[in-house]
Design a protein around this motif. Structure first.
Motif, short mmCIF file in Angstrom:
data_model
loop_
_atom_site.label_atom_id
_atom_site.label_comp_id
_atom_site.label_asym_id
_atom_site.label_seq_id
_atom_site.Cartn_x
_atom_site.Cartn_y
_atom_site.Cartn_z
N ALA A 53 4.22 12.40 1.20
CA ALA A 53 5.09 12.37 0.03
C ALA A 53 4.60 13.32 -1.05
O ALA A 53 3.40 13.51 -1.24
CB ALA A 53 5.16 10.95 -0.53
N ASP A 54 5.58 13.92 -1.75
CA ASP A 54 5.30 14.68 -2.96
C ASP A 54 6.06 13.97 -4.08
O ASP A 54 6.65 12.92 -3.84
CB ASP A 54 5.67 16.16 -2.78
N PRO A 55 6.08 14.48 -5.28
CA PRO A 55 6.74 13.76 -6.37
C PRO A 55 8.23 13.51 -6.17
O PRO A 55 8.80 12.64 -6.84
CB PRO A 55 6.50 14.66 -7.59
N VAL A 56 8.87 14.22 -5.27
CA VAL A 56 10.32 14.09 -5.13
C VAL A 56 10.76 13.67 -3.73
O VAL A 56 11.66 12.86 -3.57
CB VAL A 56 11.01 15.43 -5.50
N MET A 57 10.11 14.22 -2.72
CA MET A 57 10.55 14.01 -1.33
C MET A 57 9.48 13.34 -0.48
O MET A 57 8.29 13.41 -0.79
CB MET A 57 10.92 15.35 -0.67
N ALA A 94 2.18 9.51 -5.55
CA ALA A 94 2.87 10.78 -5.24
C ALA A 94 3.81 11.17 -6.36
O ALA A 94 3.90 12.35 -6.72
CB ALA A 94 3.63 10.66 -3.92
N ARG A 95 4.49 10.19 -6.93
CA ARG A 95 5.41 10.46 -8.04
C ARG A 95 4.67 11.08 -9.22
O ARG A 95 5.22 11.90 -9.94
CB ARG A 95 6.10 9.15 -8.47
N ARG A 96 3.41 10.70 -9.40
CA ARG A 96 2.58 11.25 -10.49
C ARG A 96 1.93 12.58 -10.12
O ARG A 96 1.17 13.13 -10.90
CB ARG A 96 1.50 10.24 -10.88
N GLU A 112 0.82 -1.21 0.00
CA GLU A 112 0.00 0.00 0.00
C GLU A 112 0.86 1.26 0.00
O GLU A 112 0.59 2.23 -0.71
CB GLU A 112 -0.88 0.01 1.25
N LEU A 113 1.90 1.25 0.81
CA LEU A 113 2.82 2.39 0.86
C LEU A 113 3.52 2.59 -0.49
O LEU A 113 3.63 3.71 -0.97
CB LEU A 113 3.86 2.21 1.96
N LEU A 114 3.95 1.50 -1.09
CA LEU A 114 4.60 1.59 -2.40
C LEU A 114 3.64 2.15 -3.45
O LEU A 114 4.03 2.98 -4.28
CB LEU A 114 5.14 0.22 -2.83
N ALA A 115 2.39 1.72 -3.42
CA ALA A 115 1.40 2.25 -4.36
C ALA A 115 1.17 3.73 -4.11
O ALA A 115 1.03 4.52 -5.06
CB ALA A 115 0.08 1.47 -4.22
#
Length: 102
Positions: free
Chosen positions: A65-69, A48-50, A40-43
């Motif tokens: 999380a945001d797309p970078v950090m 967040a990366r998107r 779930e965390l990985l998903a």
């Protein structure tokens, strides 16, 4: 991943010699041996990366999380500084942790 091992009681551990202390504790306490939570965390990190908002609250820690950090914050101990690290570093740690669970 180096730094993930099973102790003499067969508990999954993350070495603070390899991982920041907050991350090691997060893996051991909040993720523990719960492969579904790890997935779930990985998903969530992928979302967040998107650019989607991602916040997850576990037993002790909150992950934002945001797309970078990523920020991992202890929800019970305000004296502990939140850990900020690149999203990809948490993703690598969670993938290694998931492999160790299975």
């Amino acid at each position: 991943m180096r730094g993930i091992y099973r102790d003499h009681h067969h508990r999954l551990r993350a070495s603070p010699d390899t991982f920041p202390v907050v991350l090691a504790d997060f893996l051991e306490t909040d993720v523990s041996e719960h492969s579904s939570w790890c997935e779930e965390l990985l998903a969530g990190l992928e979302r967040a990366r998107r650019g989607e908002s991602f916040i997850a609250t576990g037993n002790i820690y909150e992950v934002m999380a945001d797309p970078v950090m990523v920020e991992i914050k202890n929800g019970y101990d305000d004296a502990l500084e939140p850990l900020r690290l690149p999203l990809r570093d948490l993703e690598r740690a969670l993938l290694a942790w998931l492999r160790a669970i299975e």
